[in-house]
Enzyme design. Structure first.
Site, PDB file in Angstrom:
ATOM      1  CB  THR A  45      -0.917   0.038   1.237  1.00  0.00           C
ATOM      2  OG1 THR A  45      -0.124  -0.011   2.420  1.00  0.00           O
ATOM      3  CG2 THR A  45      -1.920  -1.096   1.206  1.00  0.00           C
TER       4      THR A  45
ATOM      5  CG  ASN B 193       1.411   3.911   3.823  1.00  0.00           C
ATOM      6  OD1 ASN B 193       1.433   2.953   3.048  1.00  0.00           O
ATOM      7  ND2 ASN B 193       1.127   3.770   5.095  1.00  0.00           N
TER       8      ASN B 193
ATOM      9  CD  GLU C 158      -2.187   1.427   4.960  1.00  0.00           C
ATOM     10  OE1 GLU C 158      -1.942   0.372   4.360  1.00  0.00           O
ATOM     11  OE2 GLU C 158      -2.370   1.490   6.173  1.00  0.00           O
TER      12      GLU C 158
HETATM   13  C1  LIG Z   1      -8.224  -2.815   0.448  1.00  0.00           C
HETATM   14  C2  LIG Z   1      -7.713  -2.726   1.858  1.00  0.00           C
HETATM   15  C3  LIG Z   1      -8.583  -3.000   2.907  1.00  0.00           C
HETATM   16  C4  LIG Z   1      -8.153  -2.930   4.227  1.00  0.00           C
HETATM   17  N1  LIG Z   1      -9.039  -3.198   5.229  1.00  0.00           N
HETATM   18  C5  LIG Z   1      -8.604  -3.146   6.517  1.00  0.00           C
HETATM   19  C6  LIG Z   1      -9.521  -3.420   7.596  1.00  0.00           C
HETATM   20  O1  LIG Z   1     -10.722  -3.702   7.404  1.00  0.00           O
HETATM   21  N2  LIG Z   1      -9.029  -3.374   8.863  1.00  0.00           N
HETATM   22  C7  LIG Z   1      -7.721  -3.057   9.132  1.00  0.00           C
HETATM   23  O2  LIG Z   1      -7.350  -3.049  10.287  1.00  0.00           O
HETATM   24  N3  LIG Z   1      -6.835  -2.770   8.130  1.00  0.00           N
HETATM   25  C8  LIG Z   1      -7.255  -2.816   6.844  1.00  0.00           C
HETATM   26  N4  LIG Z   1      -6.365  -2.533   5.818  1.00  0.00           N
HETATM   27  C9  LIG Z   1      -5.052  -1.971   6.136  1.00  0.00           C
HETATM   28  C10 LIG Z   1      -3.945  -2.988   6.371  1.00  0.00           C
HETATM   29  O3  LIG Z   1      -4.011  -3.314   7.720  1.00  0.00           O
HETATM   30  C11 LIG Z   1      -2.655  -2.263   6.020  1.00  0.00           C
HETATM   31  O4  LIG Z   1      -2.541  -2.182   4.637  1.00  0.00           O
HETATM   32  C12 LIG Z   1      -1.469  -2.891   6.670  1.00  0.00           C
HETATM   33  O5  LIG Z   1      -1.513  -2.441   8.009  1.00  0.00           O
HETATM   34  C13 LIG Z   1      -0.127  -2.509   6.033  1.00  0.00           C
HETATM   35  O6  LIG Z   1       0.323  -1.265   6.517  1.00  0.00           O
HETATM   36  P1  LIG Z   1       1.709  -0.611   6.063  1.00  0.00           P
HETATM   37  O7  LIG Z   1       1.591  -0.138   4.664  1.00  0.00           O
HETATM   38  O8  LIG Z   1       1.882   0.578   6.988  1.00  0.00           O
HETATM   39  O9  LIG Z   1       2.792  -1.624   6.215  1.00  0.00           O
HETATM   40  C14 LIG Z   1      -6.793  -2.598   4.498  1.00  0.00           C
HETATM   41  C15 LIG Z   1      -5.901  -2.319   3.430  1.00  0.00           C
HETATM   42  C16 LIG Z   1      -6.351  -2.399   2.132  1.00  0.00           C
HETATM   43  C17 LIG Z   1      -5.397  -2.115   1.015  1.00  0.00           C
HETATM   44  N1  LIG Z   2       0.711  -2.177  -6.752  1.00  0.00           N
HETATM   45  C1  LIG Z   2       1.235  -1.388  -5.784  1.00  0.00           C
HETATM   46  N2  LIG Z   2       0.429  -0.592  -5.045  1.00  0.00           N
HETATM   47  C2  LIG Z   2       0.948   0.193  -4.072  1.00  0.00           C
HETATM   48  N3  LIG Z   2       2.290   0.272  -3.796  1.00  0.00           N
HETATM   49  C3  LIG Z   2       3.132  -0.493  -4.503  1.00  0.00           C
HETATM   50  C4  LIG Z   2       2.642  -1.347  -5.533  1.00  0.00           C
HETATM   51  N4  LIG Z   2       3.716  -1.998  -6.080  1.00  0.00           N
HETATM   52  C5  LIG Z   2       4.798  -1.549  -5.444  1.00  0.00           C
HETATM   53  N5  LIG Z   2       4.472  -0.649  -4.492  1.00  0.00           N
HETATM   54  C6  LIG Z   2       5.478   0.007  -3.613  1.00  0.00           C
HETATM   55  O1  LIG Z   2       5.345  -0.597  -2.337  1.00  0.00           O
HETATM   56  C7  LIG Z   2       5.282   0.403  -1.320  1.00  0.00           C
HETATM   57  C8  LIG Z   2       4.375  -0.017  -0.188  1.00  0.00           C
HETATM   58  O2  LIG Z   2       4.753  -1.240   0.386  1.00  0.00           O
HETATM   59  P1  LIG Z   2       4.343  -1.535   1.897  1.00  0.00           P
HETATM   60  O3  LIG Z   2       4.766  -2.940   2.176  1.00  0.00           O
HETATM   61  O4  LIG Z   2       2.908  -1.153   2.136  1.00  0.00           O
HETATM   62  O5  LIG Z   2       5.317  -0.602   2.718  1.00  0.00           O
HETATM   63  P2  LIG Z   2       5.040   0.719   3.591  1.00  0.00           P
HETATM   64  O6  LIG Z   2       4.739   0.228   4.957  1.00  0.00           O
HETATM   65  O7  LIG Z   2       6.319   1.518   3.511  1.00  0.00           O
HETATM   66  O8  LIG Z   2       3.892   1.459   2.973  1.00  0.00           O
HETATM   67  C9  LIG Z   2       4.722   1.644  -2.006  1.00  0.00           C
HETATM   68  O9  LIG Z   2       5.138   2.835  -1.365  1.00  0.00           O
HETATM   69  C10 LIG Z   2       5.280   1.515  -3.424  1.00  0.00           C
HETATM   70  O10 LIG Z   2       6.540   2.176  -3.512  1.00  0.00           O
HETATM   71 MG   LIG Z   3       1.895   0.812   2.909  1.00  0.00          MG
END
Ligand SMILES: Cc1cc2nc3c(=O)[nH]c(=O)nc-3n(C[C@H](O)[C@H](O)[C@H](O)COP(=O)(O)O)c2cc1C
Ligand SMILES: Nc1ncnc2c1ncn2[C@@H]1O[C@H](COP(=O)(O)OP(=O)(O)O)[C@@H](O)[C@H]1O
Ligand SMILES: [Mg+2]
Length: 148
Positions: A28, A30, A80
């Site tokens: 995701t 951010n 995200e």
């Molecule tokens: C489509 C989608 C749906 C999500 N739904 C939830 C949810 O219902 N509850 C939740 O706690 N987190 C939800 N998340 C968030 C995830 O917990 C989050 O992407 C994960 O904590 C990774 O965080 P990071 O990018 O900081 O590593 C969702 C993320 C996505 C992309």
């Molecule tokens: N399809 C995608 N969608 C979103 N981010 C992607 C995708 N492919 C690669 N990325 C890269 O992955 C990173 C996010 O990875 P993630 O594991 O969520 O780490 P973080 O906790 O730093 O957000 C994004 O910031 C982007 O640079």
């Molecule tokens: Mg992320």
């Protein structure tokens, strides 16, 4: 729900919590905290779908989670975006533009990581379907994505 859909957001892609969402098959992108803070105060947390563009490249489908991730109990609200496209490399530091088209569901807590992963898979399927509609397709070519 956002009372004013479609809703447009742009900002830099920054590091998240690095919880290994890539291992979950769902990285995701951010936004910085100030972008989350600039959202309307009456925003409904939850999972939305729409369109995303990294820098000036192609516009792809996306799902975006807006909220506090109850499963992880984040202290700050985050936005995200998971872009429904396979990228060759990370794009930290890039400009990410998103157009939020519709709402899918509220954020939820889950008993296990597997249940969260399953819910995200369903969200992606639902987003794919919703975004094939004529009304959603019109927003893919919105001037928001073509103007610099
Ligand atoms: C489509 C989608 C749906 C999500 N739904 C939830 C949810 O219902 N509850 C939740 O706690 N987190 C939800 N998340 C968030 C995830 O917990 C989050 O992407 C994960 O904590 C990774 O965080 P990071 O990018 O900081 O590593 C969702 C993320 C996505 C992309
Ligand atoms: N399809 C995608 N969608 C979103 N981010 C992607 C995708 N492919 C690669 N990325 C890269 O992955 C990173 C996010 O990875 P993630 O594991 O969520 O780490 P973080 O906790 O730093 O957000 C994004 O910031 C982007 O640079
Ligand atoms: Mg992320």
């Amino acid at each position: 729900m956002l009372a004013y859909l479609p809703f447009f957001i742009e900002g830099e892609v920054v590091q998240g919590f690095g919880r290994g969402s890539k291992d979950l098959g769902c990285p995701t992108a951010n936004y910085p905290r100030d972008v989350a803070k600039s959202l309307p105060s009456d925003i409904k947390p939850g999972v939305y779908y729409g369109w995303a563009q990294v820098d000036s490249n192609s516009v792809y489908k996306m799902v975006v989670n807006i909220g506090w991730c109850p499963f992880y109990q984040n202290k700050e609200m985050s936005i995200e975006t998971h872009v429904l496209h396979q990228f060759d490399k990370d794009f930290y530091g890039s400009l990410l533009k998103i157009c939020i088209v519709g709402y899918l569901r509220p954020e939820k807590n889950f008993n296990s990581l597997d249940e969260l992963i399953y819910a995200i898979k369903q969200d992606i399927e639902n987003a794919h379907k919703e975004l094939d509609s004529d009304n959603a397709m019109k927003l893919k070519t919105h001037s928001f994505f073509t103007k610099n």
